[in-house]
Design a protein around this motif. Structure first.
Motif, PDB file in Angstrom:
ATOM      1  N   PHE A  17       0.832  -1.205   0.000  1.00 38.34           N
ATOM      2  CA  PHE A  17       0.000   0.000   0.000  1.00 38.34           C
ATOM      3  C   PHE A  17       0.867   1.256   0.000  1.00 38.34           C
ATOM      4  O   PHE A  17       0.667   2.186  -0.797  1.00 38.34           O
ATOM      5  CB  PHE A  17      -0.912  -0.035   1.223  1.00 38.34           C
ATOM      6  CG  PHE A  17      -2.062   0.930   1.195  1.00 38.34           C
ATOM      7  CD1 PHE A  17      -2.323   1.745   0.106  1.00 38.34           C
ATOM      8  CD2 PHE A  17      -2.927   1.015   2.290  1.00 38.34           C
ATOM      9  CE1 PHE A  17      -3.396   2.621   0.088  1.00 38.34           C
ATOM     10  CE2 PHE A  17      -4.000   1.885   2.278  1.00 38.34           C
ATOM     11  CZ  PHE A  17      -4.225   2.697   1.193  1.00 38.34           C
ATOM     12  N   ALA A  18       1.872   1.286   0.882  1.00 37.46           N
ATOM     13  CA  ALA A  18       2.711   2.481   1.006  1.00 37.46           C
ATOM     14  C   ALA A  18       3.496   2.746  -0.275  1.00 37.46           C
ATOM     15  O   ALA A  18       3.580   3.891  -0.742  1.00 37.46           O
ATOM     16  CB  ALA A  18       3.671   2.317   2.192  1.00 37.46           C
ATOM     17  N   VAL A  19       4.078   1.707  -0.870  1.00 35.71           N
ATOM     18  CA  VAL A  19       4.860   1.877  -2.093  1.00 35.71           C
ATOM     19  C   VAL A  19       3.962   2.352  -3.235  1.00 35.71           C
ATOM     20  O   VAL A  19       4.344   3.222  -4.028  1.00 35.71           O
ATOM     21  CB  VAL A  19       5.569   0.562  -2.463  1.00 35.71           C
ATOM     22  CG1 VAL A  19       6.130   0.624  -3.881  1.00 35.71           C
ATOM     23  CG2 VAL A  19       6.691   0.293  -1.472  1.00 35.71           C
ATOM     24  N   GLY A  20       2.754   1.784  -3.307  1.00 36.28           N
ATOM     25  CA  GLY A  20       1.833   2.215  -4.351  1.00 36.28           C
ATOM     26  C   GLY A  20       1.476   3.681  -4.233  1.00 36.28           C
ATOM     27  O   GLY A  20       1.481   4.428  -5.231  1.00 36.28           O
ATOM     28  N   PHE A 108      -5.350   6.438 -11.602  1.00 33.10           N
ATOM     29  CA  PHE A 108      -6.061   5.160 -11.668  1.00 33.10           C
ATOM     30  C   PHE A 108      -5.521   4.195 -10.606  1.00 33.10           C
ATOM     31  O   PHE A 108      -6.288   3.512  -9.913  1.00 33.10           O
ATOM     32  CB  PHE A 108      -5.894   4.519 -13.046  1.00 33.10           C
ATOM     33  CG  PHE A 108      -6.621   5.220 -14.159  1.00 33.10           C
ATOM     34  CD1 PHE A 108      -7.703   6.055 -13.900  1.00 33.10           C
ATOM     35  CD2 PHE A 108      -6.228   5.052 -15.476  1.00 33.10           C
ATOM     36  CE1 PHE A 108      -8.373   6.702 -14.927  1.00 33.10           C
ATOM     37  CE2 PHE A 108      -6.884   5.692 -16.512  1.00 33.10           C
ATOM     38  CZ  PHE A 108      -7.960   6.525 -16.235  1.00 33.10           C
ATOM     39  N   ALA A 109      -4.196   4.132 -10.499  1.00 30.25           N
ATOM     40  CA  ALA A 109      -3.580   3.230  -9.523  1.00 30.25           C
ATOM     41  C   ALA A 109      -3.995   3.599  -8.101  1.00 30.25           C
ATOM     42  O   ALA A 109      -4.354   2.729  -7.296  1.00 30.25           O
ATOM     43  CB  ALA A 109      -2.056   3.279  -9.658  1.00 30.25           C
ATOM     44  N   ALA A 110      -3.968   4.896  -7.788  1.00 32.45           N
ATOM     45  CA  ALA A 110      -4.327   5.331  -6.438  1.00 32.45           C
ATOM     46  C   ALA A 110      -5.775   4.996  -6.114  1.00 32.45           C
ATOM     47  O   ALA A 110      -6.102   4.599  -4.983  1.00 32.45           O
ATOM     48  CB  ALA A 110      -4.095   6.832  -6.291  1.00 32.45           C
ATOM     49  N   GLY A 111      -6.667   5.161  -7.096  1.00 32.52           N
ATOM     50  CA  GLY A 111      -8.064   4.825  -6.864  1.00 32.52           C
ATOM     51  C   GLY A 111      -8.256   3.351  -6.547  1.00 32.52           C
ATOM     52  O   GLY A 111      -9.046   2.990  -5.662  1.00 32.52           O
ATOM     53  N   LEU A 112      -7.521   2.477  -7.251  1.00 33.73           N
ATOM     54  CA  LEU A 112      -7.618   1.038  -6.974  1.00 33.73           C
ATOM     55  C   LEU A 112      -6.992   0.694  -5.627  1.00 33.73           C
ATOM     56  O   LEU A 112      -7.533  -0.111  -4.868  1.00 33.73           O
ATOM     57  CB  LEU A 112      -6.932   0.247  -8.089  1.00 33.73           C
ATOM     58  CG  LEU A 112      -7.571   0.317  -9.479  1.00 33.73           C
ATOM     59  CD1 LEU A 112      -6.798  -0.549 -10.452  1.00 33.73           C
ATOM     60  CD2 LEU A 112      -9.032  -0.112  -9.436  1.00 33.73           C
ATOM     61  N   PHE A 113      -5.838   1.302  -5.332  1.00 33.48           N
ATOM     62  CA  PHE A 113      -5.187   1.037  -4.045  1.00 33.48           C
ATOM     63  C   PHE A 113      -6.071   1.467  -2.877  1.00 33.48           C
ATOM     64  O   PHE A 113      -6.125   0.794  -1.833  1.00 33.48           O
ATOM     65  CB  PHE A 113      -3.854   1.788  -3.954  1.00 33.48           C
ATOM     66  CG  PHE A 113      -2.696   1.085  -4.576  1.00 33.48           C
ATOM     67  CD1 PHE A 113      -2.295  -0.169  -4.141  1.00 33.48           C
ATOM     68  CD2 PHE A 113      -1.988   1.669  -5.613  1.00 33.48           C
ATOM     69  CE1 PHE A 113      -1.220  -0.826  -4.721  1.00 33.48           C
ATOM     70  CE2 PHE A 113      -0.909   1.033  -6.200  1.00 33.48           C
ATOM     71  CZ  PHE A 113      -0.524  -0.219  -5.755  1.00 33.48           C
ATOM     72  N   ALA A 136      -1.668   4.680   8.122  1.00 34.57           N
ATOM     73  CA  ALA A 136      -0.236   4.996   8.115  1.00 34.57           C
ATOM     74  C   ALA A 136       0.378   4.711   6.758  1.00 34.57           C
ATOM     75  O   ALA A 136       1.207   5.480   6.254  1.00 34.57           O
ATOM     76  CB  ALA A 136       0.480   4.193   9.200  1.00 34.57           C
ATOM     77  N   ALA A 137      -0.023   3.600   6.137  1.00 34.52           N
ATOM     78  CA  ALA A 137       0.515   3.259   4.819  1.00 34.52           C
ATOM     79  C   ALA A 137       0.082   4.278   3.780  1.00 34.52           C
ATOM     80  O   ALA A 137       0.884   4.684   2.917  1.00 34.52           O
ATOM     81  CB  ALA A 137       0.048   1.866   4.412  1.00 34.52           C
ATOM     82  N   ASN A 138      -1.165   4.705   3.848  1.00 29.47           N
ATOM     83  CA  ASN A 138      -1.686   5.668   2.890  1.00 29.47           C
ATOM     84  C   ASN A 138      -0.961   7.010   3.008  1.00 29.47           C
ATOM     85  O   ASN A 138      -0.308   7.475   2.065  1.00 29.47           O
ATOM     86  CB  ASN A 138      -3.187   5.837   3.123  1.00 29.47           C
ATOM     87  CG  ASN A 138      -3.877   6.560   1.989  1.00 29.47           C
ATOM     88  OD1 ASN A 138      -3.238   7.219   1.179  1.00 29.47           O
ATOM     89  ND2 ASN A 138      -5.181   6.451   1.917  1.00 29.47           N
ATOM     90  N   MET A 139      -1.048   7.619   4.171  1.00 28.70           N
ATOM     91  CA  MET A 139      -0.443   8.936   4.367  1.00 28.70           C
ATOM     92  C   MET A 139       1.075   8.865   4.374  1.00 28.70           C
ATOM     93  O   MET A 139       1.758   9.748   3.858  1.00 28.70           O
ATOM     94  CB  MET A 139      -0.951   9.555   5.669  1.00 28.70           C
ATOM     95  CG  MET A 139      -2.397   9.957   5.620  1.00 28.70           C
ATOM     96  SD  MET A 139      -2.685  11.238   4.362  1.00 28.70           S
ATOM     97  CE  MET A 139      -4.456  11.110   4.166  1.00 28.70           C
ATOM     98  N   GLY A 140       1.632   7.786   4.988  1.00 28.56           N
ATOM     99  CA  GLY A 140       3.082   7.646   5.010  1.00 28.56           C
ATOM    100  C   GLY A 140       3.645   7.475   3.611  1.00 28.56           C
ATOM    101  O   GLY A 140       4.681   8.061   3.265  1.00 28.56           O
ATOM    102  N   GLY A 141       2.964   6.680   2.774  1.00 31.70           N
ATOM    103  CA  GLY A 141       3.414   6.521   1.402  1.00 31.70           C
ATOM    104  C   GLY A 141       3.345   7.824   0.630  1.00 31.70           C
ATOM    105  O   GLY A 141       4.289   8.190  -0.091  1.00 31.70           O
ATOM    106  N   LEU A 142       2.246   8.550   0.781  1.00 32.47           N
ATOM    107  CA  LEU A 142       2.111   9.844   0.109  1.00 32.47           C
ATOM    108  C   LEU A 142       3.223  10.806   0.530  1.00 32.47           C
ATOM    109  O   LEU A 142       3.736  11.581  -0.276  1.00 32.47           O
ATOM    110  CB  LEU A 142       0.744  10.453   0.425  1.00 32.47           C
ATOM    111  CG  LEU A 142      -0.474   9.790  -0.233  1.00 32.47           C
ATOM    112  CD1 LEU A 142      -1.763  10.313   0.386  1.00 32.47           C
ATOM    113  CD2 LEU A 142      -0.478  10.016  -1.733  1.00 32.47           C
ATOM    114  N   GLY A 143       3.594  10.771   1.812  1.00 33.42           N
ATOM    115  CA  GLY A 143       4.650  11.649   2.299  1.00 33.42           C
ATOM    116  C   GLY A 143       6.043  11.224   1.869  1.00 33.42           C
ATOM    117  O   GLY A 143       6.904  12.060   1.574  1.00 33.42           O
ATOM    118  N   CYS A 144       6.284   9.914   1.814  1.00 28.28           N
ATOM    119  CA  CYS A 144       7.618   9.419   1.482  1.00 28.28           C
ATOM    120  C   CYS A 144       7.955   9.602   0.002  1.00 28.28           C
ATOM    121  O   CYS A 144       9.133   9.661  -0.361  1.00 28.28           O
ATOM    122  CB  CYS A 144       7.742   7.943   1.863  1.00 28.28           C
ATOM    123  SG  CYS A 144       7.859   7.675   3.643  1.00 28.28           S
ATOM    124  N   GLY A 145       6.925   9.696  -0.862  1.00 23.50           N
ATOM    125  CA  GLY A 145       7.185   9.893  -2.280  1.00 23.50           C
ATOM    126  C   GLY A 145       8.019  11.139  -2.563  1.00 23.50           C
ATOM    127  O   GLY A 145       9.111  11.042  -3.156  1.00 23.50           O
TER     128      GLY A 145
END
Length: 388
Positions: A17-20, A108-113, A136-145
């Motif tokens: 989830f986070a990587v996506g 599209f990817a984010a909507g599916l994730f 955490a995976a959602n917001m943490g991934g968005l922040g780590c990008g």
């Protein structure tokens, strides 16, 4: 049927989830480089960013519940493929067409994730877990990008290629993990037809939905500002050219949002939504002042404050709408809330880009800050009166 094999599968699903989600914000510190290379305006930067939200909304409306029918793994694999295709578009970009294509695929990817990965993390959570790892995976991934791409672009060679090559490597690991993840959905036979679930707001939910939706709109518009326009603020207004710093500022908003969401367990839903609006107002006052006096510390403290307010308001809005919505319409009602939020992340930031053409980026940012302050204050005041 659910399969719980301990914390290992839980951690694997969280990583996927986070990587996506990290891929969706990876270009944030790089927009200035694209501007210099391709010669387009700040308005075009915001449009390139905004088409991502269009992709998210389309995926949510068309395929938001497909993983309930097909299973989590097939939808996660499709999302990973779309995310990889987006990275490839950025790797080989030669102009705006591939940038637009990459952003739409990322949406599209984010909507599916958003649907499949959240469900997978919750269903693989160990017994007794609150499932907070999904948030955490959602917001943490968005922040780590942006943090990852900013550091690589600043301190490593090939700044417009290496971040996406690194992300492709992370996606390859996520692909392997997804292939071995246990399926948590018992797929019915024969398979029911795949139909877009759409969205709906039942009449009895509307008194709660309207202020919750406006608060989400305001909060997500701030996300749009920090992921699309803040690199321009840093370079043009604050004269900070370090791309790692640009990525860190964007990271701080998402990390603070996660902290704000965690606070809701203490404040409760009824207090959390108006308090979140207060945080949005206080944070945007600091952001506006940072632009007036060209202060990086004020911009950072404003990012942290507004992130906490956004997180508190967003989680409270989700809980309030989810609790009030009838079970048979809950998914469609929450879809409407997410669509409102993603309209917030796209439309206002395009307005900032349009205003910047005539009045400059700093003044456009001040107008945006004032609009968010007025909207969040009005929602907070309405909620306060309703409680009284």
């Amino acid at each position: 049927m659910k399969q719980r094999n301990g914390t290992g599968w839980y951690a694997a699903a969280t990583y996927v989830f986070a990587v996506g989600m990290a891929g969706t914000t990876l270009p944030t510190p790089l927009y200035g480089l694209y501007r210099g290379q391709l010669g387009f305006s700040e308005l075009m930067v915001t449009i390139v960013f905004a088409v991502y939200a269009a992709g998210v909304i389309a995926a949510l409306l068309v395929a938001g519940d497909f993983s309930d029918v097909l299973g989590r793994r097939p939808v996660l694999l499709a999302a990973l493929a779309l995310s990889a295709a987006s990275a490839v578009c950025f790797l080989f970009e030669g102009g705006l067409p591939l940038l637009f294509t990459g952003r739409v695929l990322s949406g599209f990817a984010a909507g599916l994730f958003s649907g499949a990965a959240t469900a997978a993390v919750l269903e693989l959570a160990p017994s007794g877990s609150s499932g907070f790892a999904a948030t955490a995976a959602n917001m943490g991934g968005l922040g780590c990008g942006p943090l990852l791409s900013g550091v690589l672009a600043q301190y490593a060679p090939k700044p417009l290629m290496l971040p996406f090559l690194a992300h492709l490597g992370l996606l390859a690991v996520a692909l392997v993990l997804t292939l071995v993840l246990p399926e948590t959905v018992h797929r019915p036979e024969p398979r029911p037809p795949l139909r877009p679930r759409g969205m709906a707001v039942p009449r009895q939910v509307r008194p709660v939905f309207v202020p919750a939706g406006l608060a989400c709109f305001a909060g997500f518009s701030v996300f749009g500002l920090f992921t699309a326009v803040s690199p321009g603020f840093l370079s043009e207004t604050l004269h900070v050219g370090n791309l790692a710093a640009s990525g860190a500022v964007a990271f701080s908003v998402f990390a603070s949002s996660l902290a704000g969401q965690a606070l809701m367990s203490r404040t409760g839903v009824a207090r959390g939504l108006p308090l979140g609006c207060v945080g949005l107002v206080a944070g945007m006052v600091q952001v506006g002042c940072s632009l007036l006096v060209a202060s990086l510390p004020l911009l950072v403290t404003g990012a942290v404050t507004v992130g906490i307010g956004q997180g508190l308001a967003f989680r409270s809005a989700l809980s309030a709408v989810g609790e009030r919505a009838p079970e048979e319409h809950r998914g469609a009602t929450l879809s409407a809330l997410f669509v409102t939020a993603y309209l917030g992340i796209s439309l206002p930031v395009v307005g900032v880009g349009a205003l910047s053409v005539g009045m400059g980026l700093r003044d456009a940012g001040l107008v945006f800050s004032a609009c968010v302050i007025v909207l969040a204050a009005a929602v907070g005041f309405r909620l306060h009166r309703a409680r009284g």
